[in-house]
Design a protein around this motif. Structure first.
Motif, PDB file in Angstrom:
ATOM      1  N   THR A   1       0.831  -1.206   0.000  1.00 40.04           N
ATOM      2  CA  THR A   1       0.000   0.000   0.000  1.00 40.04           C
ATOM      3  C   THR A   1       0.866   1.257   0.000  1.00 40.04           C
ATOM      4  OG1 THR A   1      -0.234  -0.238   2.409  1.00 40.04           O
ATOM      5  CG2 THR A   1      -2.044  -1.035   1.044  1.00 40.04           C
ATOM      6  N   LEU A   2       2.048   1.189   0.592  1.00 40.62           N
ATOM      7  CA  LEU A   2       2.971   2.325   0.530  1.00 40.62           C
ATOM      8  C   LEU A   2       3.336   2.641  -0.916  1.00 40.62           C
ATOM      9  CD1 LEU A   2       4.956   4.422   1.669  1.00 40.62           C
ATOM     10  CD2 LEU A   2       6.622   2.562   1.947  1.00 40.62           C
ATOM     11  N   LEU A   3       3.554   1.619  -1.715  1.00 41.55           N
ATOM     12  CA  LEU A   3       3.895   1.838  -3.124  1.00 41.55           C
ATOM     13  C   LEU A   3       2.761   2.535  -3.867  1.00 41.55           C
ATOM     14  CD1 LEU A   3       5.601  -1.591  -3.925  1.00 41.55           C
ATOM     15  CD2 LEU A   3       6.733   0.612  -3.539  1.00 41.55           C
ATOM     16  N   ARG A   4       1.522   2.218  -3.517  1.00 42.12           N
ATOM     17  CA  ARG A   4       0.383   2.905  -4.144  1.00 42.12           C
ATOM     18  C   ARG A   4       0.350   4.374  -3.720  1.00 42.12           C
ATOM     19  NH1 ARG A   4      -0.096   0.739  -8.257  1.00 42.12           N
ATOM     20  NH2 ARG A   4      -2.015   1.919  -8.562  1.00 42.12           N
ATOM     21  N   MET A   5       0.699   4.631  -2.465  1.00 44.03           N
ATOM     22  CA  MET A   5       0.732   6.006  -1.962  1.00 44.03           C
ATOM     23  C   MET A   5       1.824   6.815  -2.668  1.00 44.03           C
ATOM     24  SD  MET A   5      -0.450   8.293   0.283  1.00 44.03           S
ATOM     25  CE  MET A   5      -1.446   7.266   1.368  1.00 44.03           C
ATOM     26  N   THR A   6       3.020   6.248  -2.793  1.00 45.43           N
ATOM     27  CA  THR A   6       4.118   6.978  -3.441  1.00 45.43           C
ATOM     28  C   THR A   6       3.799   7.255  -4.905  1.00 45.43           C
ATOM     29  OG1 THR A   6       5.270   4.896  -3.938  1.00 45.43           O
ATOM     30  CG2 THR A   6       5.856   6.004  -1.896  1.00 45.43           C
ATOM     31  N   ALA A   7       3.184   6.288  -5.579  1.00 46.84           N
ATOM     32  CA  ALA A   7       2.828   6.487  -6.988  1.00 46.84           C
ATOM     33  C   ALA A   7       1.811   7.610  -7.138  1.00 46.84           C
ATOM     34  CB  ALA A   7       2.280   5.184  -7.573  1.00 46.84           C
ATOM     35  N   ALA A   8       0.861   7.688  -6.200  1.00 48.71           N
ATOM     36  CA  ALA A   8      -0.166   8.730  -6.266  1.00 48.71           C
ATOM     37  C   ALA A   8       0.448  10.116  -6.096  1.00 48.71           C
ATOM     38  CB  ALA A   8      -1.224   8.481  -5.191  1.00 48.71           C
ATOM     39  N   ILE A   9       1.341  10.263  -5.133  1.00 44.45           N
ATOM     40  CA  ILE A   9       1.971  11.561  -4.887  1.00 44.45           C
ATOM     41  C   ILE A   9       2.827  11.964  -6.086  1.00 44.45           C
ATOM     42  CG2 ILE A   9       3.611  12.802  -3.420  1.00 44.45           C
ATOM     43  CD1 ILE A   9       2.628  11.009  -1.089  1.00 44.45           C
ATOM     44  N   ALA A  10       3.581  11.008  -6.632  1.00 42.68           N
ATOM     45  CA  ALA A  10       4.425  11.302  -7.794  1.00 42.68           C
ATOM     46  C   ALA A  10       3.579  11.706  -8.999  1.00 42.68           C
ATOM     47  CB  ALA A  10       5.283  10.083  -8.132  1.00 42.68           C
ATOM     48  N   GLU A  11       2.434  11.056  -9.174  1.00 39.63           N
ATOM     49  CA  GLU A  11       1.550  11.399 -10.298  1.00 39.63           C
ATOM     50  C   GLU A  11       1.045  12.831 -10.183  1.00 39.63           C
ATOM     51  OE1 GLU A  11      -2.898  10.192 -11.939  1.00 39.63           O
ATOM     52  OE2 GLU A  11      -1.679   8.639 -10.975  1.00 39.63           O
ATOM     53  N   LYS A  12       0.619  13.215  -8.990  1.00 42.02           N
ATOM     54  CA  LYS A  12       0.107  14.572  -8.805  1.00 42.02           C
ATOM     55  C   LYS A  12       1.223  15.614  -8.883  1.00 42.02           C
ATOM     56  CE  LYS A  12      -4.330  14.376  -8.588  1.00 42.02           C
ATOM     57  NZ  LYS A  12      -5.146  15.104  -9.585  1.00 42.02           N
ATOM     58  N   LEU A  13       2.413  15.252  -8.452  1.00 42.66           N
ATOM     59  CA  LEU A  13       3.549  16.164  -8.592  1.00 42.66           C
ATOM     60  C   LEU A  13       3.799  16.463 -10.069  1.00 42.66           C
ATOM     61  CD1 LEU A  13       6.073  17.722  -7.715  1.00 42.66           C
ATOM     62  CD2 LEU A  13       7.282  15.526  -7.559  1.00 42.66           C
ATOM     63  N   GLY A  14       3.818  15.424 -10.892  1.00 42.85           N
ATOM     64  CA  GLY A  14       4.025  15.625 -12.318  1.00 42.85           C
ATOM     65  C   GLY A  14       2.935  16.471 -12.951  1.00 42.85           C
ATOM     66  N   LYS A  15       1.707  16.259 -12.516  1.00 37.30           N
ATOM     67  CA  LYS A  15       0.594  17.024 -13.076  1.00 37.30           C
ATOM     68  C   LYS A  15       0.707  18.500 -12.695  1.00 37.30           C
ATOM     69  CE  LYS A  15      -4.279  16.192 -14.032  1.00 37.30           C
ATOM     70  NZ  LYS A  15      -5.443  15.318 -13.725  1.00 37.30           N
ATOM     71  N   TYR A  16       1.088  18.761 -11.443  1.00 33.95           N
ATOM     72  CA  TYR A  16       1.201  20.152 -10.992  1.00 33.95           C
ATOM     73  C   TYR A  16       2.346  20.868 -11.707  1.00 33.95           C
ATOM     74  CZ  TYR A  16       0.949  24.130  -7.804  1.00 33.95           C
ATOM     75  OH  TYR A  16       0.800  25.395  -7.269  1.00 33.95           O
ATOM     76  N   GLU A  17       3.418  20.148 -11.982  1.00 35.91           N
ATOM     77  CA  GLU A  17       4.519  20.752 -12.740  1.00 35.91           C
ATOM     78  C   GLU A  17       4.033  21.204 -14.116  1.00 35.91           C
ATOM     79  OE1 GLU A  17       8.458  18.455 -10.957  1.00 35.91           O
ATOM     80  OE2 GLU A  17       7.159  17.406 -12.384  1.00 35.91           O
ATOM     81  N   GLY A  18       3.101  20.449 -14.691  1.00 37.34           N
ATOM     82  CA  GLY A  18       2.503  20.863 -15.957  1.00 37.34           C
ATOM     83  C   GLY A  18       1.689  22.136 -15.814  1.00 37.34           C
ATOM     84  N   TYR A  19       0.954  22.256 -14.711  1.00 37.36           N
ATOM     85  CA  TYR A  19       0.192  23.485 -14.464  1.00 37.36           C
ATOM     86  C   TYR A  19       1.128  24.689 -14.344  1.00 37.36           C
ATOM     87  CZ  TYR A  19      -3.602  20.257 -13.086  1.00 37.36           C
ATOM     88  OH  TYR A  19      -4.547  19.273 -13.047  1.00 37.36           O
ATOM     89  N   LEU A  20       2.261  24.486 -13.685  1.00 37.29           N
ATOM     90  CA  LEU A  20       3.233  25.576 -13.543  1.00 37.29           C
ATOM     91  C   LEU A  20       3.784  25.990 -14.905  1.00 37.29           C
ATOM     92  CD1 LEU A  20       5.204  24.429 -10.361  1.00 37.29           C
ATOM     93  CD2 LEU A  20       3.944  26.577 -10.590  1.00 37.29           C
ATOM     94  N   ARG A  21       4.124  25.013 -15.732  1.00 34.23           N
ATOM     95  CA  ARG A  21       4.663  25.330 -17.062  1.00 34.23           C
ATOM     96  C   ARG A  21       3.644  26.076 -17.914  1.00 34.23           C
ATOM     97  NH1 ARG A  21       6.788  20.034 -16.578  1.00 34.23           N
ATOM     98  NH2 ARG A  21       5.016  19.207 -17.761  1.00 34.23           N
ATOM     99  N   ASP A  22       2.374  25.718 -17.748  1.00 36.02           N
ATOM    100  CA  ASP A  22       1.317  26.343 -18.553  1.00 36.02           C
ATOM    101  C   ASP A  22       0.834  27.668 -17.972  1.00 36.02           C
ATOM    102  OD1 ASP A  22       1.508  24.167 -20.186  1.00 36.02           O
ATOM    103  OD2 ASP A  22      -0.327  23.193 -19.482  1.00 36.02           O
ATOM    104  N   GLY A  23       1.350  28.046 -16.806  1.00 38.13           N
ATOM    105  CA  GLY A  23       0.935  29.293 -16.190  1.00 38.13           C
ATOM    106  C   GLY A  23      -0.443  29.242 -15.559  1.00 38.13           C
ATOM    107  N   VAL A  24      -0.964  28.035 -15.346  1.00 34.36           N
ATOM    108  CA  VAL A  24      -2.286  27.883 -14.735  1.00 34.36           C
ATOM    109  C   VAL A  24      -2.243  28.247 -13.258  1.00 34.36           C
ATOM    110  CG1 VAL A  24      -4.117  26.212 -14.198  1.00 34.36           C
ATOM    111  CG2 VAL A  24      -2.932  26.110 -16.393  1.00 34.36           C
ATOM    112  N   VAL A  25      -1.121  27.959 -12.607  1.00 38.31           N
ATOM    113  CA  VAL A  25      -0.908  28.321 -11.205  1.00 38.31           C
ATOM    114  C   VAL A  25       0.341  29.179 -11.127  1.00 38.31           C
ATOM    115  CG1 VAL A  25      -2.054  26.272 -10.278  1.00 38.31           C
ATOM    116  CG2 VAL A  25       0.391  26.189 -10.788  1.00 38.31           C
ATOM    117  N   GLY A  26       0.473  29.906 -10.037  1.00 35.02           N
ATOM    118  CA  GLY A  26       1.621  30.782  -9.870  1.00 35.02           C
ATOM    119  C   GLY A  26       2.707  30.154  -9.019  1.00 35.02           C
ATOM    120  N   SER A  27       3.901  30.654  -9.152  1.00 35.74           N
ATOM    121  CA  SER A  27       5.035  30.106  -8.397  1.00 35.74           C
ATOM    122  C   SER A  27       4.905  30.354  -6.904  1.00 35.74           C
ATOM    123  CB  SER A  27       6.345  30.709  -8.914  1.00 35.74           C
ATOM    124  OG  SER A  27       6.332  32.126  -8.745  1.00 35.74           O
ATOM    125  N   GLN A  28       4.040  31.293  -6.500  1.00 34.93           N
ATOM    126  CA  GLN A  28       3.851  31.586  -5.080  1.00 34.93           C
ATOM    127  C   GLN A  28       2.665  30.838  -4.472  1.00 34.93           C
ATOM    128  OE1 GLN A  28       6.184  33.458  -3.494  1.00 34.93           O
ATOM    129  NE2 GLN A  28       7.136  33.380  -5.527  1.00 34.93           N
TER     130      GLN A  28
END
Length: 367
Positions: free
Chosen positions: A142-169
């Motif tokens: 179950t820890l592996l499922r948790m780590t995969a979930a966090i990594a997936e959302k991290l990657g998605k948020y990095e995309g939002y940052l690149r697209d300017g959808v969210v701010g660096s602050q």
């Protein structure tokens, strides 16, 4: 499946988990609470174009994710926030404002995926005759499922940052709904979350702080033993090969630390955009939690001690730290004034008296 069938499925789930031990009116009220939460979310404008389709999906994973959105919205509203969707349905699941800061909440409900062993371990678990090896394996998987979930959302948020959808602050809180990592029994999501990791801390803490097994060590004088945590930067992946038949590589678990190993250090550097991870259990049992929450607010604060707000894991290396007032808001589930020291002391005396009976001698307040 239509929405009425979804409502019936929620009711059947509550009946299965609570019908044997609780009055029928309790189960009915818990179901009504879920319907009210759905109606509030539906009227909020936070639902995207795929929401209803996926909520009504035959896929338990999709439906659980969408139910999690409903219940996270309800939790935020009850805590005093006004959650909004991202503009144009592209961006974090919810945006809230506090003290002039925008807080982005990304919700994910990790499933067991293709790891059929997790469900086998849930099914075979016998609380009266526990197997330590099986328990350890379940926690590692179950820890592996948790780590995969966090990594997936991290990657998605990095995309939002690149697209300017969210701010660096902006402040990012990844909300991991562990509903599908819990067994199909009552009170998960009420008094406790998914079972802890091998070291005793929450799965989220294991995933980002690198906790390993706890060990007992003697103190400097050799007379007493104290329990200490061990730490690790990566963990072994599960032994089954990946879908392409290749071996699975090790998994970093020190995202909020300062690891030395290159793979772990790379993702830890990226994870500085995460201010915190909030692990909660948002499933049908939440309707029962709402029932107890109401009792705590209008009848007896002692009930508040039964409710588990989840585990909020702070990133000490975050580019945008999660300040204390927001930490308190995210962990607030009962809408009631803070207890004074005397009130908290008296509640504890009452709790101990319930546990130990009339023979318990109440301790006087030291103030």
């Amino acid at each position: 499946m239509n929405i009425e069938e979804v409502f019936k499925r929620w009711k059947a789930t509550l009946d299965r988990r609570y019908g044997q031990g609780f009055p029928a009116e309790f189960v009915e009220k818990a179901h009504e609470n879920l319907l009210d939460a759905y109606a509030s979310f539906d009227a909020s404008g936070c639902a995207d174009s795929q929401f209803l389709t996926e909520l009504c999906s035959a896929s338990a994973n999709k439906s659980a994710q969408r139910l999690g959105e409903i219940l996270l919205f309800e939790r935020l509203k009850h805590a005093g926030y006004d959650p909004k969707p991202s503009p144009n349905s592209w961006g974090p699941d919810f945006l809230i404002q506090q003290d002039g800061k925008q807080i982005c909440l990304e919700l994910i409900t990790p499933s067991t995926g293709d790891d059929v062993k997790i469900n086998e371990l849930f099914t075979s678990h016998d609380p009266l005759n526990p197997c330590p090896n099986a328990a350890t394996e379940l926690r590692q998987r179950t820890l592996l499922r948790m780590t995969a979930a966090i990594a997936e959302k991290l990657g998605k948020y990095e995309g939002y940052l690149r697209d300017g959808v969210v701010g660096s602050q902006d402040v990012l809180v990844i909300v991991v709904n562990d509903a599908l990592l819990c067994p199909d029994v009552f009170f998960y999501g009420v008094s406790h979350n998914a079972d802890a990791g091998v070291g005793g801390q929450s799965l989220a803490e294991h995933a980002v702080y690198g906790f390993g097994h706890s060990i007992w060590e003697s103190d400097s004088e050799g007379g007493n033993y104290v329990r200490k945590s061990t730490f690790r930067e990566i963990v072994d992946n599960r032994p089954e090969p990946a879908r392409d038949a290749s071996p699975r590589g090790p998994v970093p678990v020190s995202l909020f630390g300062t690891p030395v190993q290159p793979e772990a250090a790379e993702i830890a550097h990226r994870a500085s955009v995460i201010s915190a991870v909030l692990q909660v259990t948002l499933r049908e049992d939440y309707g029962f939690m709402m029932l107890l929450r109401e009792k705590a607010e209008i009848e007896d604060r002692l009930v508040e001690g039964l409710l588990r707000p989840g585990a909020l894991v702070i990133n000490p290396r975050a580019a945008n730290p999660l300040y204390v007032s927001l930490q308190q808001g995210l962990m607030r589930i009962v809408d009631a004034p803070a207890l004074s020291l005397k009130e908290a002391w008296d509640l504890k005396n009452r709790e101990l008296k319930l546990l130990f009976g009339e023979g318990y001698k109440e301790q006087p307040f030291p103030g």
